[in-house]
Enzyme design. Structure first.
Site, PDB file in Angstrom:
ATOM      1  N   ASP A 284      -6.222   5.933  -9.851  1.00  0.00           N
ATOM      2  CA  ASP A 284      -4.865   5.152  -9.376  1.00  0.00           C
ATOM      3  C   ASP A 284      -4.069   4.330 -10.768  1.00  0.00           C
ATOM      4  OD1 ASP A 284      -3.173   3.431  -7.171  1.00  0.00           O
ATOM      5  OD2 ASP A 284      -3.504   2.206  -8.717  1.00  0.00           O
ATOM      6  N   LEU A 285      -2.776   4.617 -10.929  1.00  0.00           N
ATOM      7  CA  LEU A 285      -2.103   4.131 -12.065  1.00  0.00           C
ATOM      8  C   LEU A 285      -1.923   2.425 -11.947  1.00  0.00           C
ATOM      9  CD1 LEU A 285       0.380   6.706 -12.679  1.00  0.00           C
ATOM     10  CD2 LEU A 285      -1.689   6.341 -13.770  1.00  0.00           C
TER      11      LEU A 285
ATOM     12  N   ASP B 296       0.921   6.929  -6.442  1.00  0.00           N
ATOM     13  CA  ASP B 296       0.504   7.116  -7.957  1.00  0.00           C
ATOM     14  C   ASP B 296      -1.037   7.313  -7.717  1.00  0.00           C
ATOM     15  OD1 ASP B 296      -0.123   4.739  -6.881  1.00  0.00           O
ATOM     16  OD2 ASP B 296      -0.269   3.475  -8.800  1.00  0.00           O
TER      17      ASP B 296
END
Length: 305
Positions: A160-161, A203
């Site tokens: 996950d960003l 994301d």
């Protein structure tokens, strides 16, 4: 019907010169044979002439006259015209059938292409062209089904960003989409050949790894992925830094489901995000409790550098 070339030429000469008695006799014999064959082939519509009923019985049969030969020749010409018309009709039918077959093949190719495109669309992400969550669950299910004493189970990395929402809010969704495309390309270039990189949505990404479960190589791979994604991204006049958090879950026993293993990796990712540790392994104590119906809890994930 056997008529040699010399007989044909002698018969042709009769049309331009007055025939001798020998030629007339020869011509009559030739057409007698022709007309007998026509009788048998039904060229008289099933009504053969009575005087030809015994045409082949004895050499003493009366000779045919020139008018009869001319009439026979006219009938032969008509028969040839019918044969030619039938042949042309067959050729047209063959051409039409071949054209229809070519069109059917083209239509079938279009249908197959459409089916392949539909399958690809159903299993891939439009933005990044990566496999999607559905594709991951299919492949993960196949890998788990092969898991056994002599076949190492799969490993899932959940990425996950961090703070990606701020990128969209500050620079717009166009820049955010480009960040996702760059991230997808970097992840694909960093994993091993045969590993699968997936965009789960938003994301969030995942990597499906085969044949690796030891912590040491997994740490090395995660460090490589962190370095690859964290490099500055130049988008138009912007230079952005994006950092991911990675959760790691490895199947340690048979009976684990695809959704279960993915949930465990997700839980480990949240542990890494909370601890700002970069990546985290799902705890071994929780892994020992994997069953086909078990669920993973975030507190069971342990962060490791």
């Amino acid at each position: 019907m056997a008529i040699n070339h010399r007989q044909f030429l002698s018969g042709k000469a009769l049309t331009v010169t007055w025939p001798t008695a020998v030629q007339v006799r020869h011509w009559s014999q030739v057409f007698r044979a022709l007309r007998v064959q026509w009788i048998y082939r039904g060229l008289y519509n099933g009504n053969p002439l009575p005087q030809l009923a015994c045409a082949t019985r004895a050499p003493s049969d009366p000779d045919f006259s020139v008018p009869e030969c001319v009439a026979a020749l006219e009938m032969l010409h008509q028969a040839l015209e019918r044969e030619t018309a039938q042949r042309q009709e067959l050729e047209r039918a063959f051409h039409d059938a071949r054209t229809a077959l070519a069109q059917a093949e083209a239509d079938l190719a279009c249908v197959r292409s459409g089916e392949r495109h539909a399958r690809h669309q159903a299993l891939h992400d439009d933005l990044t062209a990566l496999p999607n969550r559905r594709h991951l669950l299919q492949q993960l299910g196949h890998a788990l089904a092969r898991h056994g004493p002599n076949n190492m189970g799969p490993t899932v990395l959940y990425l996950d960003l961090d703070d990606f929402k701020a990128v969209n809010d500050t620079h717009g969704h166009g820049v955010g989409d480009e960040v996702l495309r760059i991230t997808a390309a970097r992840l694909s270039a960093a994993v091993r050949h045969g590993d699968m990189v997936v965009r789960l949505g938003g994301d969030e990404f995942a990597c499906l790894l085969q044949g690796v479960a030891d912590p040491a190589p997994l740490r090395q791979l995660c460090a490589k992925l962190l370095d690859a994604v964290s490099c500055p991204m130049k988008i138009d006049s912007l230079q952005l830094l994006v950092r991911p958090s990675i959760g790691i879950a490895t199947c340690s026993r048979p009976g684990t489901t695809a959704e279960n293993l993915l949930s465990c990796a997700d839980a480990a990712m949240y542990a890494a995000k909370r601890g700002r540790s970069g990546f985290a392994f799902y705890g071994e104590s929780a892994a020992s409790e994997f069953t086909a119906t078990s669920s993973c809890n975030i507190p069971n994930a342990s962060a490791r550098h």
